[in-house]
Scaffold this active site. Structure first.
Site, PDB file in Angstrom:
ATOM      1  N   LEU A  93      80.804  80.401  34.961  1.00 32.44           N
ATOM      2  CA  LEU A  93      82.172  79.943  35.221  1.00 32.44           C
ATOM      3  C   LEU A  93      82.941  79.736  33.929  1.00 32.44           C
ATOM      4  O   LEU A  93      82.382  79.280  32.922  1.00 32.44           O
ATOM      5  CB  LEU A  93      82.112  78.639  36.029  1.00 32.44           C
ATOM      6  CG  LEU A  93      81.458  78.820  37.408  1.00 32.44           C
ATOM      7  CD1 LEU A  93      81.006  77.485  37.975  1.00 32.44           C
ATOM      8  CD2 LEU A  93      82.407  79.535  38.372  1.00 32.44           C
ATOM      9  N   HIS A 109      69.293  73.744  38.125  1.00 31.73           N
ATOM     10  CA  HIS A 109      68.779  74.834  37.307  1.00 31.73           C
ATOM     11  C   HIS A 109      67.254  74.825  37.392  1.00 31.73           C
ATOM     12  O   HIS A 109      66.629  73.777  37.262  1.00 31.73           O
ATOM     13  CB  HIS A 109      69.235  74.657  35.856  1.00 31.73           C
ATOM     14  CG  HIS A 109      68.735  75.749  34.967  1.00 31.73           C
ATOM     15  ND1 HIS A 109      69.303  77.011  34.967  1.00 31.73           N
ATOM     16  CD2 HIS A 109      67.704  75.791  34.098  1.00 31.73           C
ATOM     17  CE1 HIS A 109      68.630  77.768  34.115  1.00 31.73           C
ATOM     18  NE2 HIS A 109      67.662  77.067  33.573  1.00 31.73           N
TER      19      HIS A 109
END
Ligand code: NHR
Ligand code: GAR
Length: 215
Positions: A93, A109
């Site tokens: 992003l 993650h």
């Protein structure tokens, strides 16, 4: 009750863990929408079956990351979320997007950050020969996989593990810690203050989780 929007790219099992926690009454949030960058993401079907509004914003239809992120943010903001949850979302992003959601954008993650940022974390952990691996929930900042850490879970790397075996062991812990982090946010116990995590929750023994199979 807080409004959340979940962003996915694929299978959506972390999203399913949130839906299950919500249904069990342990995650007091309104899941306003599930949005994918991939029109064919399996998780969109799962969400729709659960009665949740779904959308996709196909990154391939945009000439630049900025253009894609602008369209994605417009779609997200239509649901006025208090929190945006990246759950297996696979597009990096832009800084502008991340700043717009500062303090209300979480990611999970599949490694013990700051080890193994980026992709292919399980194979890289195997290649490095580490004995402990895991997953991390963090606030998203412009620097990829470097945002402030909220909660982590550790698992052992076992002799004979391949990428799939290790990924599956980590994934079971993802499904525990991600709903936990979102619950803290929903209960106003978790926030980002001056770029640091503020957690007004008792750090119980299981806040750093060790895989039950080795206890
Ligand atoms: N964006 C920013 N700015 N900061 C973070 O910390 C972000 C982020 C976007 C996504 C998730 C992250 C992960 O948990 C995430 C964290 C995608 C890639 C990637 O390289 C890397 C990390 C993460 C997500 N994506 C490729 C890209 O060019 C595409 C890969 C694909 O489509 O399969 O965007 O791991
Ligand atoms: C999860 O392991 C998640 O941590 C990881 O992808 C998987 C998604 O599974 N995320 C990333 O690698 C982000 N780049 P799911 O779609 O079943 O939740």
């Amino acid at each position: 009750m807080k409004n959340i929007v979940i962003l996915i790219s694929g299978r959506g099992s972390n999203m399913e863990a949130m839906i299950a926690a919500r249904d069990a009454g342990t995650l007091p949030v309104h899941i306003a929408a599930v949005i994918s960058n991939r029109p064919d993401a399996k998780g969109l079907e799962t969400a729709a079956r659960a009665g949740i509004t779904t959308h996709y914003v196909d990154h391939k239809a945009f000439p630049s990351r900025e253009a894609f992120d602008g369209a994605l943010a417009e779609c997200i903001d239509g649901f006025a979320p208090d929190l945006v949850v990246l759950a297996g979302f696979m597009r990096i992003l832009t800084e502008g997007f991340v700043r717009h959601y500062e303090g209300r954008l979480l990611n999970i993650h599949p490694s013990l950050l700051p080890s193994f940022p980026g992709l292919h974390t399980h194979q890289r952990a195997l290649d490095e020969g580490v004995r402990i691996h895991g997953c991390t929930v963090h606030f998203v900042t412009p620097a990829l996989d470097h945002g402030p850490v909220v909660i982590q879970a550790a698992v052992p790397v076992l002799d004979g593990d391949d990428e799939d075996a290790l990924a599956a062991r980590v994934l079971r812990q993802e499904h525990r810690i991600y709903p936990q982090a979102v619950r803290w946010f929903a209960e106003d116990r978790l926030s980002l203050v001056d770029g640091k995590v503020r957690l007004a929750a008792e750090l119980r023994d299981d806040s750093v989780l060790i895989a039950p199979e080795v206890r």
